[in-house]
Design a protein around this motif. Structure first.
Motif, mmCIF file in Angstrom:
data_model
loop_
_atom_site.group_PDB
_atom_site.id
_atom_site.type_symbol
_atom_site.label_atom_id
_atom_site.label_comp_id
_atom_site.label_asym_id
_atom_site.label_seq_id
_atom_site.Cartn_x
_atom_site.Cartn_y
_atom_site.Cartn_z
ATOM 1 N N SER A 59 0.839 -1.210 0.000
ATOM 2 C CA SER A 59 0.000 0.000 0.000
ATOM 3 C C SER A 59 0.867 1.251 0.000
ATOM 4 N N VAL A 62 2.239 1.646 -3.511
ATOM 5 C CA VAL A 62 1.228 2.180 -4.431
ATOM 6 C C VAL A 62 1.091 3.679 -4.224
ATOM 7 N N THR A 65 4.207 5.653 -5.345
ATOM 8 C CA THR A 65 4.297 5.680 -6.805
ATOM 9 C C THR A 65 3.307 6.672 -7.396
#
Length: 135
Positions: A59, A62, A65
């Motif tokens: 998480s 993600v 990013t």
């Protein structure tokens, strides 16, 4: 993934791990139990923290990013981006699960969206700060 993004991912994971425990276990544990669906034997007696940590690291990755792509380099930009990503993921997964499994209620799915906005926003703020360090 560069080192700055990797460090931001880990920082986000720490916020998710600690914040998730505080919110989901301490603050909303009883509410969660009261709003489980009809499925039985779903919750483990003792959680496996290794797998939770792996999920939280993913998480954080993600979030780091996405916020890196967005160009977020401060707490405000990170929090706003994180809250949006968290809301979308919570709606996507929560309502797909609601439509296919007996593990939660509509009430829980809606509350989880609100909780996710808060947690992902907080993690996003930390990730944004980490992404902006040294610029």
């Amino acid at each position: 993934m560069n080192m700055k993004c990797l460090v931001a991912s880990v920082a986000g994971a720490v916020v998710f791990f600690v914040g998730g425990y505080v919110v989901y276990e301490l603050a909303l544990g009883g509410f969660l139990e009261a709003n489980m669906g009809s499925a039985t034997g779903v919750m483990k007696e003792s959680p496996n923290f290794l797998w939770i940590a792996v999920g939280q690291l993913a998480s954080g990755g993600v979030l780091a990013t996405v916020l890196s792509w967005k160009g977020a380099t401060d707490a405000q930009g990170g929090a706003m981006g994180g809250a949006k990503v968290g809301a979308l993921l919570a709606v996507a997964f929560g309502f797909m699960m609601l439509g296919t499994m007996n593990v939660s209620t509509l009430t829980w799915a809606i509350v989880d969206v609100v909780v996710s906005v808060v947690l992902w926003g907080a993690a996003g703020a930390v990730v944004g700060i980490m992404l902006g360090r040294g610029d």
